[in-house]
Scaffold this motif. Structure first.
Motif, PDB file in Angstrom:
ATOM      1  N   TRP A 110       6.524  -2.053   4.551  1.00  0.00           N
ATOM      2  CA  TRP A 110       6.379  -0.919   3.628  1.00  0.00           C
ATOM      3  C   TRP A 110       5.069  -1.032   2.847  1.00  0.00           C
ATOM      4  O   TRP A 110       4.374  -0.031   2.635  1.00  0.00           O
ATOM      5  CB  TRP A 110       7.543  -0.881   2.639  1.00  0.00           C
ATOM      6  N   MET A 111       4.747  -2.247   2.432  1.00  0.00           N
ATOM      7  CA  MET A 111       3.510  -2.457   1.665  1.00  0.00           C
ATOM      8  C   MET A 111       2.273  -2.168   2.517  1.00  0.00           C
ATOM      9  O   MET A 111       1.283  -1.608   2.026  1.00  0.00           O
ATOM     10  CB  MET A 111       3.456  -3.891   1.129  1.00  0.00           C
ATOM     11  N   ILE A 112       2.320  -2.543   3.785  1.00  0.00           N
ATOM     12  CA  ILE A 112       1.186  -2.276   4.689  1.00  0.00           C
ATOM     13  C   ILE A 112       0.966  -0.762   4.802  1.00  0.00           C
ATOM     14  O   ILE A 112      -0.170  -0.281   4.760  1.00  0.00           O
ATOM     15  CB  ILE A 112       1.433  -2.913   6.067  1.00  0.00           C
ATOM     16  N   SER A 113       2.066  -0.018   4.912  1.00  0.00           N
ATOM     17  CA  SER A 113       1.945   1.447   4.978  1.00  0.00           C
ATOM     18  C   SER A 113       1.311   2.005   3.707  1.00  0.00           C
ATOM     19  O   SER A 113       0.530   2.962   3.756  1.00  0.00           O
ATOM     20  CB  SER A 113       3.322   2.083   5.189  1.00  0.00           C
ATOM     21  N   ALA A 114       1.643   1.397   2.571  1.00  0.00           N
ATOM     22  CA  ALA A 114       1.115   1.869   1.279  1.00  0.00           C
ATOM     23  C   ALA A 114      -0.268   1.300   0.972  1.00  0.00           C
ATOM     24  O   ALA A 114      -0.912   1.725   0.015  1.00  0.00           O
ATOM     25  CB  ALA A 114       2.081   1.487   0.166  1.00  0.00           C
ATOM     26  N   LYS A 115      -0.680   0.282   1.774  1.00  0.00           N
ATOM     27  CA  LYS A 115      -1.973  -0.397   1.564  1.00  0.00           C
ATOM     28  C   LYS A 115      -2.079  -1.078   0.195  1.00  0.00           C
ATOM     29  O   LYS A 115      -3.159  -1.196  -0.373  1.00  0.00           O
ATOM     30  CB  LYS A 115      -3.144   0.567   1.768  1.00  0.00           C
ATOM     31  N   LYS A 116      -0.937  -1.544  -0.296  1.00  0.00           N
ATOM     32  CA  LYS A 116      -0.942  -2.285  -1.563  1.00  0.00           C
ATOM     33  C   LYS A 116       0.398  -2.991  -1.741  1.00  0.00           C
ATOM     34  O   LYS A 116       1.389  -2.636  -1.089  1.00  0.00           O
ATOM     35  CB  LYS A 116      -1.198  -1.352  -2.756  1.00  0.00           C
ATOM     36  N   GLY A 117       0.375  -3.968  -2.633  1.00  0.00           N
ATOM     37  CA  GLY A 117       1.611  -4.690  -2.939  1.00  0.00           C
ATOM     38  C   GLY A 117       1.311  -6.116  -3.340  1.00  0.00           C
ATOM     39  O   GLY A 117       0.180  -6.606  -3.189  1.00  0.00           O
ATOM     40  N   HIS A 118       2.324  -6.790  -3.870  1.00  0.00           N
ATOM     41  CA  HIS A 118       2.184  -8.170  -4.309  1.00  0.00           C
ATOM     42  C   HIS A 118       3.487  -8.894  -3.986  1.00  0.00           C
ATOM     43  O   HIS A 118       4.561  -8.464  -4.418  1.00  0.00           O
ATOM     44  CB  HIS A 118       1.897  -8.222  -5.814  1.00  0.00           C
TER      45      HIS A 118
END
Length: 251
Positions: free
Chosen positions: A125-133
């Motif tokens: 999901w983070m890869i799809s959003a191009k962000k995350g921690h």
């Protein structure tokens, strides 16, 4: 509004993180096995901080159930800004020749495979959003080995390696990865290790002031709240009375 997903959210470090991130205005996805406790915490946080909380009843060891509950989230709840891989435990404290293989399976399945199952889905999901921690809760046991810690230490060394591997794999996608490695923290950890023997668990912390779950939650928030260009790769946190996994100053 940002969203944090926390595993092992009904006690200890996970519960403290839920309170702190709620206080900071995050909406929460809380994952745990104990439904009553999970619902109680969710109601309290929603009322106190006027945030939204989703609860997912799942054991991270059960990949089929875990996948079903995570993928069953509404789309807007899959926009996870922070994943805290907190679910973990230790079982037993025996030399290798006397170890209980059921305990070994429980530790490996929870501390290593459970962390992987959650991360595989949420990192997608983070890869799809191009962000995350992603915050992985390790241990001093992932930095050094101590007598009779054999398999538990091995699982936390695995978390240490996975933390590094995740950071490499997710680098092109702008996802931060942080390891938080506590020393002695007084939570349910030792009670679980000694299978409900509270007297034995209390002796672990006798004569010293251990870390509290809140201390680790504060360190996690520090890592998460850094500017976008800063990543805390790895943090080792000990009580002042502890110098290594086994060297402790008791009064």
């Amino acid at each position: 509004m940002k969203t944090a997903l926390i595993t092992g959210a009904t006690s200890g470090i996970g519960k403290s993180c839920a309170h702190l991130f709620a206080q900071q205005g995050y909406q929460l996805v809380l994952v745990a096995r104990r439904e009553d406790k999970l619902n109680e915490i969710a109601r309290h946080l929603a009322d106190k901080y006027a945030i939204e909380v989703k609860t997912l009843i799942a054991d991270v060891r059960n990949n089929a159930v875990l996948t079903a509950v995570l993928e069953g989230l509404p789309q807007q709840w899959k926009q996870i800004d922070v994943l805290i891989n907190n679910a973990g435990l230790s079982q037993g404290l025996d030399p290798i020749d006397k170890g209980d293989t059921t305990d070994w399976d429980t530790m490996i399945d929870t501390n290593v495979k459970g962390l992987l199952y959650v991360t595989k889905i949420v990192s997608g999901w983070m890869i799809s959003a191009k962000k995350g921690h992603i915050i992985n809760i390790g241990s001093i046991a992932g930095k050094e080995v101590y007598p009779n810690g054999n398999v538990y230490c091995a699982t936390k060394h695995a978390v240490d390696a996975l933390n590094k591997g995740m950071r490499m794999d997710l680098l092109p996608h702008g996802i931060k990865v942080t390891a938080i490695n506590p020393g002695m923290v007084e939570t349910e950890f030792s009670v679980v290790r000694f299978k409900g023997d509270e007297d034995k668990a209390k002796k672990v912390y006798e004569g010293l002031e251990p870390l509290l779950a809140q201390d680790i939650a504060d360190a996690i928030w520090f890592a998460v709240s850094r500017p976008a260009h800063v990543n805390i790769n790895d943090m080792l946190i000990m009580p002042a009375a502890q110098a290594s996994a086994t060297l402790v100053n008791r009064k």
